[in-house]
Scaffold this motif. Sequence first.
Motif, PDB file in Angstrom:
ATOM      1  N   THR A  39      41.842  33.798  45.405  1.00 19.43           N
ATOM      2  CA  THR A  39      41.066  34.666  46.282  1.00 19.43           C
ATOM      3  C   THR A  39      41.959  35.622  47.081  1.00 19.43           C
ATOM      4  OG1 THR A  39      41.053  32.856  47.902  1.00 19.43           O
ATOM      5  CG2 THR A  39      39.130  33.091  46.487  1.00 19.43           C
ATOM      6  N   GLU A  40      43.149  35.155  47.476  1.00 17.91           N
ATOM      7  CA  GLU A  40      44.050  36.044  48.210  1.00 17.91           C
ATOM      8  C   GLU A  40      44.533  37.182  47.312  1.00 17.91           C
ATOM      9  OE1 GLU A  40      48.404  36.006  50.470  1.00 17.91           O
ATOM     10  OE2 GLU A  40      47.421  34.109  49.968  1.00 17.91           O
ATOM     11  N   ALA A  41      44.873  36.862  46.084  1.00 19.12           N
ATOM     12  CA  ALA A  41      45.309  37.899  45.142  1.00 19.12           C
ATOM     13  C   ALA A  41      44.177  38.884  44.876  1.00 19.12           C
ATOM     14  CB  ALA A  41      45.774  37.267  43.838  1.00 19.12           C
ATOM     15  N   VAL A 100      50.751  45.535  40.425  1.00 22.91           N
ATOM     16  CA  VAL A 100      51.053  44.654  39.296  1.00 22.91           C
ATOM     17  C   VAL A 100      50.782  43.207  39.690  1.00 22.91           C
ATOM     18  CG1 VAL A 100      52.815  43.831  37.693  1.00 22.91           C
ATOM     19  CG2 VAL A 100      52.805  46.226  38.380  1.00 22.91           C
ATOM     20  N   ILE A 101      50.043  42.501  38.832  1.00 24.76           N
ATOM     21  CA  ILE A 101      49.820  41.069  38.961  1.00 24.76           C
ATOM     22  C   ILE A 101      50.798  40.370  38.028  1.00 24.76           C
ATOM     23  CG2 ILE A 101      48.154  39.192  38.714  1.00 24.76           C
ATOM     24  CD1 ILE A 101      45.955  41.406  38.913  1.00 24.76           C
ATOM     25  N   VAL A 102      51.617  39.482  38.552  1.00 33.53           N
ATOM     26  CA  VAL A 102      52.670  38.835  37.764  1.00 33.53           C
ATOM     27  C   VAL A 102      52.465  37.325  37.777  1.00 33.53           C
ATOM     28  CG1 VAL A 102      55.158  38.503  37.482  1.00 33.53           C
ATOM     29  CG2 VAL A 102      54.285  40.690  38.351  1.00 33.53           C
ATOM     30  N   GLY A 103      52.557  36.714  36.604  1.00 28.36           N
ATOM     31  CA  GLY A 103      52.452  35.264  36.519  1.00 28.36           C
ATOM     32  C   GLY A 103      52.616  34.794  35.096  1.00 28.36           C
ATOM     33  N   PRO A 104      52.962  33.524  34.899  1.00 22.99           N
ATOM     34  CA  PRO A 104      53.161  32.993  33.553  1.00 22.99           C
ATOM     35  C   PRO A 104      51.849  32.878  32.792  1.00 22.99           C
ATOM     36  CG  PRO A 104      53.303  31.239  35.161  1.00 22.99           C
ATOM     37  CD  PRO A 104      53.230  32.512  35.938  1.00 22.99           C
ATOM     38  N   GLU A 146      52.106  37.965  43.010  1.00 20.21           N
ATOM     39  CA  GLU A 146      52.566  36.823  42.230  1.00 20.21           C
ATOM     40  C   GLU A 146      51.472  35.746  42.227  1.00 20.21           C
ATOM     41  OE1 GLU A 146      55.511  36.606  40.701  1.00 20.21           O
ATOM     42  OE2 GLU A 146      56.617  38.310  41.583  1.00 20.21           O
ATOM     43  N   LEU A 147      51.091  35.299  41.031  1.00 23.49           N
ATOM     44  CA  LEU A 147      50.113  34.227  40.909  1.00 23.49           C
ATOM     45  C   LEU A 147      50.841  32.898  40.734  1.00 23.49           C
ATOM     46  CD1 LEU A 147      47.218  35.600  38.677  1.00 23.49           C
ATOM     47  CD2 LEU A 147      47.560  35.760  41.143  1.00 23.49           C
ATOM     48  N   ARG A 148      50.489  31.935  41.559  1.00 22.15           N
ATOM     49  CA  ARG A 148      51.113  30.613  41.502  1.00 22.15           C
ATOM     50  C   ARG A 148      50.142  29.630  40.855  1.00 22.15           C
ATOM     51  NH1 ARG A 148      48.096  27.962  44.837  1.00 22.15           N
ATOM     52  NH2 ARG A 148      47.163  28.933  46.666  1.00 22.15           N
TER      53      ARG A 148
END
Length: 274
Positions: free
Chosen positions: A26-28, A44-48, A181-183
């Motif tokens: 939700t924060e992203a 840019v959204i970054v994550g694995p 950054e998505l965790r």
Amino acid sequence: MQTTSASTSPAQSRAARPQPPLLLHTEAQARCEFLIQERKAFGVIVGPAGCGKTQLLRTLLREGRSLVRTTPVLIDMTAVGGRQLLAELANGLGLQPVPSDPFPLLRAIRDRLEGDADCGTSRVVLLDHLDAARPDVFPLLRGLLNAAAPRRLLTIIAASRPPVPVPLRQLLTDHGSVRIELRPLTDNETAEFARAAWGHAAHSHPPLDPDAVRTLHTLTAGQPRQLQRLCELVRLASDMEGTRGVAAEVIAAAFQELPADSEERLVSAATGEP
């Protein structure tokens, strides 16, 4: 995305597949919506793999459609080159017929963006898997952003696995305002995800004991894509056995039924390797 199903391109069809409306990151999402509302140029959204980038973009597409004077387009950029990107944009902007030469096509896209701005409409382009695009895409994106900058005609939000390609990092440096950054999900978020997944399937929420939550989180590394697959299998197993409760043993057994390639992708996601 404003194109009809008849005119939707394959890349846009892949990107816009319906997904359960699970509330994630939700924060992203709020930071992305800030970009759109403030008509910022680039983020840019970054994550694995499996962390929820695609699902977040689809949520932005769905929410953007409901906003007044905001028209989003979502494109899967896997193996897409510069010429195809222009065609996808033209299709998403409703340009018909689409010019075959890239220079008239680029000019037509800019004219449409100018016309939309005159009418007070904000254009949002969501680019999934931009790290997997062909190299000639990045100079084209730079040109589009440069042309759109003076009147803030366009907001582009891209998704990428780490490590972010150098051309994409340069675009973010020159035009971007946010890198998101998505965790992985926490234990509590994993439990909420599972309950939402079963609720979306029109089933009552099975009780989740702490051991079951820990097992879910451990086996999936908190990655939403793998969580969704595992929750679907657990739900099917519970339906077949006629039980409401979900035990850790049931989750572990269901995990063994996941395809081997899914487990390999999970290892990649957990280590952050592309």
